[in-house]
Design an enzyme around this catalytic site. Sequence first.
Site, PDB file in Angstrom:
ATOM      1  N   CYS A  47      19.594   0.360  26.698  1.00 52.03           N
ATOM      2  CA  CYS A  47      19.863   0.984  25.394  1.00 52.03           C
ATOM      3  C   CYS A  47      19.062   0.323  24.280  1.00 52.03           C
ATOM      4  O   CYS A  47      18.685  -0.840  24.368  1.00 52.03           O
ATOM      5  CB  CYS A  47      21.330   0.868  25.075  1.00 52.03           C
ATOM      6  SG  CYS A  47      22.375   1.529  26.364  1.00 52.03           S
ATOM      7  N   ARG A 106      11.720   0.824  26.976  1.00 52.77           N
ATOM      8  CA  ARG A 106      12.806   0.159  27.691  1.00 52.77           C
ATOM      9  C   ARG A 106      13.600   1.137  28.569  1.00 52.77           C
ATOM     10  O   ARG A 106      14.452   0.719  29.340  1.00 52.77           O
ATOM     11  CB  ARG A 106      13.751  -0.535  26.713  1.00 52.77           C
ATOM     12  CG  ARG A 106      13.048  -1.610  25.883  1.00 52.77           C
ATOM     13  CD  ARG A 106      14.019  -2.320  24.999  1.00 52.77           C
ATOM     14  NE  ARG A 106      15.058  -2.963  25.776  1.00 52.77           N
ATOM     15  CZ  ARG A 106      14.969  -4.164  26.315  1.00 52.77           C
ATOM     16  NH1 ARG A 106      13.878  -4.870  26.127  1.00 52.77           N
ATOM     17  NH2 ARG A 106      15.954  -4.664  27.016  1.00 52.77           N
ATOM     18  N   TRP A 116      20.992   4.320  27.799  1.00 54.70           N
ATOM     19  CA  TRP A 116      20.725   4.296  29.247  1.00 54.70           C
ATOM     20  C   TRP A 116      22.123   4.267  29.859  1.00 54.70           C
ATOM     21  O   TRP A 116      22.834   3.279  29.727  1.00 54.70           O
ATOM     22  CB  TRP A 116      19.913   3.044  29.558  1.00 54.70           C
ATOM     23  CG  TRP A 116      19.726   2.705  31.001  1.00 54.70           C
ATOM     24  CD1 TRP A 116      20.682   2.394  31.928  1.00 54.70           C
ATOM     25  CD2 TRP A 116      18.487   2.582  31.697  1.00 54.70           C
ATOM     26  NE1 TRP A 116      20.116   2.100  33.135  1.00 54.70           N
ATOM     27  CE2 TRP A 116      18.782   2.199  33.038  1.00 54.70           C
ATOM     28  CE3 TRP A 116      17.156   2.759  31.329  1.00 54.70           C
ATOM     29  CZ2 TRP A 116      17.792   1.985  33.995  1.00 54.70           C
ATOM     30  CZ3 TRP A 116      16.181   2.533  32.303  1.00 54.70           C
ATOM     31  CH2 TRP A 116      16.494   2.160  33.610  1.00 54.70           C
ATOM     32  N   ASN A 163      25.387  -1.382  22.165  1.00 62.44           N
ATOM     33  CA  ASN A 163      24.687  -1.781  23.392  1.00 62.44           C
ATOM     34  C   ASN A 163      25.576  -2.763  24.126  1.00 62.44           C
ATOM     35  O   ASN A 163      26.206  -3.612  23.472  1.00 62.44           O
ATOM     36  CB  ASN A 163      23.372  -2.507  23.083  1.00 62.44           C
ATOM     37  CG  ASN A 163      22.257  -1.548  22.779  1.00 62.44           C
ATOM     38  OD1 ASN A 163      22.455  -0.346  22.768  1.00 62.44           O
ATOM     39  ND2 ASN A 163      21.080  -2.093  22.512  1.00 62.44           N
ATOM     40  N   GLY A 164      25.587  -2.712  25.439  1.00 63.45           N
ATOM     41  CA  GLY A 164      26.404  -3.648  26.207  1.00 63.45           C
ATOM     42  C   GLY A 164      27.459  -2.897  26.988  1.00 63.45           C
ATOM     43  O   GLY A 164      27.387  -1.679  27.141  1.00 63.45           O
ATOM     44  N   GLU A 221       8.503 -12.066  50.976  1.00 61.99           N
ATOM     45  CA  GLU A 221       8.382 -11.676  49.581  1.00 61.99           C
ATOM     46  C   GLU A 221       7.468 -12.657  48.817  1.00 61.99           C
ATOM     47  O   GLU A 221       6.640 -12.243  47.999  1.00 61.99           O
ATOM     48  CB  GLU A 221       9.769 -11.592  48.934  1.00 61.99           C
ATOM     49  CG  GLU A 221       9.806 -11.293  47.449  1.00 61.99           C
ATOM     50  CD  GLU A 221       9.092  -9.999  47.040  1.00 61.99           C
ATOM     51  OE1 GLU A 221       8.773  -9.184  47.905  1.00 61.99           O
ATOM     52  OE2 GLU A 221       8.836  -9.830  45.829  1.00 61.99           O
ATOM     53  N   LYS A 234       4.058 -11.580  46.890  1.00 61.11           N
ATOM     54  CA  LYS A 234       3.808 -11.850  45.466  1.00 61.11           C
ATOM     55  C   LYS A 234       2.466 -12.529  45.289  1.00 61.11           C
ATOM     56  O   LYS A 234       1.678 -12.164  44.421  1.00 61.11           O
ATOM     57  CB  LYS A 234       4.886 -12.779  44.878  1.00 61.11           C
ATOM     58  CG  LYS A 234       6.178 -12.233  44.383  1.00 61.11           C
ATOM     59  CD  LYS A 234       6.189 -11.204  43.335  1.00 61.11           C
ATOM     60  CE  LYS A 234       5.859  -9.836  43.841  1.00 61.11           C
ATOM     61  NZ  LYS A 234       6.925  -8.966  44.292  1.00 61.11           N
ATOM     62  N   GLU A 293      -0.464 -10.095  45.980  1.00 58.57           N
ATOM     63  CA  GLU A 293      -0.562  -9.029  44.966  1.00 58.57           C
ATOM     64  C   GLU A 293      -1.234  -9.505  43.688  1.00 58.57           C
ATOM     65  O   GLU A 293      -2.082  -8.820  43.144  1.00 58.57           O
ATOM     66  CB  GLU A 293       0.854  -8.600  44.548  1.00 58.57           C
ATOM     67  CG  GLU A 293       1.455  -7.492  45.318  1.00 58.57           C
ATOM     68  CD  GLU A 293       2.753  -7.021  44.679  1.00 58.57           C
ATOM     69  OE1 GLU A 293       3.671  -7.845  44.497  1.00 58.57           O
ATOM     70  OE2 GLU A 293       2.841  -5.827  44.362  1.00 58.57           O
ATOM     71  N   HIS A 306       3.297 -19.650  68.789  1.00 59.68           N
ATOM     72  CA  HIS A 306       2.855 -18.515  69.601  1.00 59.68           C
ATOM     73  C   HIS A 306       1.571 -17.897  69.072  1.00 59.68           C
ATOM     74  O   HIS A 306       1.237 -16.773  69.408  1.00 59.68           O
ATOM     75  CB  HIS A 306       3.977 -17.478  69.700  1.00 59.68           C
ATOM     76  CG  HIS A 306       5.212 -18.037  70.314  1.00 59.68           C
ATOM     77  ND1 HIS A 306       5.369 -18.175  71.671  1.00 59.68           N
ATOM     78  CD2 HIS A 306       6.321 -18.572  69.750  1.00 59.68           C
ATOM     79  CE1 HIS A 306       6.537 -18.749  71.922  1.00 59.68           C
ATOM     80  NE2 HIS A 306       7.134 -19.002  70.766  1.00 59.68           N
ATOM     81  N   LYS A 356       2.461   0.927  39.850  1.00 60.18           N
ATOM     82  CA  LYS A 356       3.854   0.484  39.751  1.00 60.18           C
ATOM     83  C   LYS A 356       4.745   1.325  40.641  1.00 60.18           C
ATOM     84  O   LYS A 356       5.660   0.821  41.280  1.00 60.18           O
ATOM     85  CB  LYS A 356       4.315   0.574  38.286  1.00 60.18           C
ATOM     86  CG  LYS A 356       5.744   0.116  38.064  1.00 60.18           C
ATOM     87  CD  LYS A 356       5.889  -1.376  38.309  1.00 60.18           C
ATOM     88  CE  LYS A 356       7.328  -1.837  38.332  1.00 60.18           C
ATOM     89  NZ  LYS A 356       7.474  -3.138  39.022  1.00 60.18           N
TER      90      LYS A 356
HETATM   91  O1  M6R Z   1       9.906   1.416  43.276  1.00 58.73           O
HETATM   92  P1  M6R Z   1      10.097   0.865  44.664  1.00 58.73           P
HETATM   93  O2  M6R Z   1      11.056  -0.266  44.691  1.00 58.73           O
HETATM   94  O3  M6R Z   1      10.475   1.922  45.655  1.00 58.73           O
HETATM   95  O4  M6R Z   1       8.685   0.327  45.081  1.00 58.73           O
HETATM   96  C1  M6R Z   1       8.451  -0.174  46.363  1.00 58.73           C
HETATM   97  C2  M6R Z   1       7.146  -0.931  46.417  1.00 58.73           C
HETATM   98  O5  M6R Z   1       6.079  -0.078  46.114  1.00 58.73           O
HETATM   99  C3  M6R Z   1       7.126  -2.117  45.476  1.00 58.73           C
HETATM  100  O6  M6R Z   1       8.182  -2.994  45.719  1.00 58.73           O
HETATM  101  C4  M6R Z   1       5.793  -2.884  45.587  1.00 58.73           C
HETATM  102  O7  M6R Z   1       5.724  -3.499  46.845  1.00 58.73           O
HETATM  103  C5  M6R Z   1       5.670  -3.882  44.446  1.00 58.73           C
HETATM  104  N1  M6R Z   1       4.347  -3.871  43.931  1.00 58.73           N
HETATM  105  C6  M6R Z   1       6.013  -5.265  44.839  1.00 58.73           C
HETATM  106  O8  M6R Z   1       5.770  -6.211  43.864  1.00 58.73           O
END
Ligand code: M6R
Length: 600
Positions: A2, A27, A74, A100-101, A475, A479, A482, A498, A595
Site C-alpha cells: 500500500c 510498489r 494492495w 497501511n499495515g 540457491e 545467486k 546470476e 563420485h 524478472k
Molecule cells: O516469478 P517466479 O518465482 O515464478 O520466478 C521463477 C524464476 O524465474 C526466478 O526465481 C529466477 O530463477 C530468479 N532470477 C532467481 O533469482
Amino acid sequence: MCGITAYCGNHSALPFLMQGLSKLEYRGYDSAGVTILQNNKLITVKCKGRLKNLEEKVSHYQFDGSIGIGHTRWATHGIPSNLNSHPHNNSLNTISLVHNGIIENYRELKNELIDKGYTFQSDTDSEVVVQLLDYYYNGQLLEATQKVLKRIEGSYALCIISTLEPDKIIVAKKESPLIIGKSKDAFVVASDIPALLEYTKDVYFLDDFEMAMITKNDISFFTHEGKSIQKELTTVPYDTEAAKKDGYDTFMLKEIHEQPYVIHETLRGRIFNQQIILDELKDISFEQFNKIYFVACGTAYHASLCGAQVLERITQLPVLATVASEFRYNDPIIDDKTLTIFVSQSGETADTLAALKLAKQKQATTIAIANVLGSSISREADYVLYTCAGPEIAVASTKAYTTQLVLLILLAYYVAQRLNKEIDYQAIEQLESIPHYVEQILKDENIFQEYALMLKNLHDAYFIGRSLDYASVLEGALKLKEVSYIHADAYVAGELKHGPIALIENGSVVIAVATQPHIATKTISNIQETIARGAKVILFTTSHEDIKNIDNVYYLPQVSPTLQSILVAIPLQLIAYYTACIKGCDVDKPRNLAKSVTVE
Ligand code: M6R
C-alpha cells in the site's frame, strides 16, 4: 504494497495526492482512492484497478479543497474491490482515513462495534479504525485517535481528516513507514520518500508510537499517549530514483536489507498461541491426499525443495519438488488424491502456470504460493497463500525466496496441525524471532564482503551441503552465477567423491553449509577432503565440533535446523552481491535474464 499520500496547505490537495500515488505505483497495488475536504464536506473517490481509473473518476469533480488524503491498496483483508479500497469513512461521512499495515485484532473490534449498532461497508481491517474513531470522538480528533491507538493491535500508518475539525490532518505510525515533508506552503505526507520529492526534500521521519497533528502552517508531534515531543527536520539527499532504493545503491541490496521486515509481514497474523492460522486453506481436507508435489522454477524451486523436505518429515507422506518445465512434459502421476503446490514470486512464470493447468486437468488440488496479488497463477489455483515480500525489482530473487521459505515452513506446520501430527513447538516459537536473527546476520555484512574478495577472480566456485543445506547451496550457487557471472555449481556433499572432487585444486573456493546436526559432521569431513586438495573453504554452520584447518567459519544463530535455510540465505545473497559489485556487474539487471519468465 500500500501507498499513502496526504496534503494540508495553501493549494489544491489533489495534484500532490495523485502525483504521490503515481510515484508509489512501483510498489504494486490493486485499487486507489482519495478523499478531499471541500466546502466542509468529505468527497471520497475510489476504485479498483490502476491509477488511471481513479484519474478518470476524479476528472468529473471540481476539486480545489486544500486538505486531502490518498491511498493505493494492495489487498490483504478483503478482495480488491471499490468498497474495500481506501479511504474509509464513518457512516455520517464526517471522518475519513487511509491506513497501511494490518490491524490484527480487527475481528474482535468489528464484533464489538456491530454490537454497538455500527454497520460496515467493507471487508477490510482498516474500516474498524474509522468506526472506532467515530465511537470515541468527543470534540477532539487527536484525543479520539489516541484512544483508538490504545485499542488496535498490529501495524499502521494512519492519516485522518474530518469535517468536525476541518483544518487538520492527524497522522500516527507503528511498524509501517510514514514521512512528513515541509514545503514552502504545505505539509505533505507519504508512506515513502519518492512521493514527496517533487515538493520537498525537508522531512520529518515519524518513529513508531509517534503521531502528529498537522495544520497548513503548523505541526506538533506527540507520543501515542499524548505527550508532546520535538522532532528534527532532516534534508534527504536523494533524487527520485535513489529514493526508490531507500538510499541503497541497488534494488538488490535494498531488498536484501528488507528481509527482516518482509519476513515479519509474512508471519504476521499467521501464528497465534503456537497455532498456525492459514484460513485460506480451511476448506481443504488434508486426509484425502496420498502424495504432494511442489512445482516451481529457479529460486522458487529451491524454496520448494526445502518446503518439500520439511513437509515430508512432518506428514510422512511422499512429497516431491519438481522443476515446472519438467513436470509439465513428463506426464506426472497425479490424480484427485494429489495435492500440488505451485510456488512463484511473480505468479506469471509460463512453465509454472502450464504445470498448474495440467494438475487441474488431472483433478489434483492446487495451492499457489505467490507474491504478486491477482497474478495468473494465484487466480488459476484452487487456493492461494501470499508471501508479503512487496515488489521485488532486482532480477535476482532475495526477499521473495526467504518469505517463500517462511510461508512453506508455516504451511508444513499447518498441515501437521490439521493432520494431528507431532509438532515442533519450539521451532514455531523461534520462527517468530527469525526477523531478529536476520537483522543480526545483516550486521555482519562486512564479513561477507571480505568473503566476496576470495571469489572475485575465480572462474568457478563450488557449493556443498546435505539434506536441507543442499537446497540452500543450490540457491547460493544460483545467486552467485546470476549476478557475478562466475560459474558456480552446488553438490550434495556426499557426491563429491563420485566425481566433482576431480575439479578441486590449489586455490579452488568451496562454500559449505552444515547446519543440520544429524549430518553436519559428514559435511565437515567432506570439507577436509577438499582442503587436503588445496581448496579454500568458507563454512556456514552452527556446529563447533571437528572444525579444524577451516580459515573462514561463520557461526549462524542456534535455532531449529528447520529454520536454518532462512538464515543462511542472507550471507549467501550478500556474497553473491558483493562479488558482482567488485566485478562491476549490473546487479539489478544481470545480462540475459528477465524478472518474470512469461514465455517458455
Ligand atoms: O516469478 P517466479 O518465482 O515464478 O520466478 C521463477 C524464476 O524465474 C526466478 O526465481 C529466477 O530463477 C530468479 N532470477 C532467481 O533469482
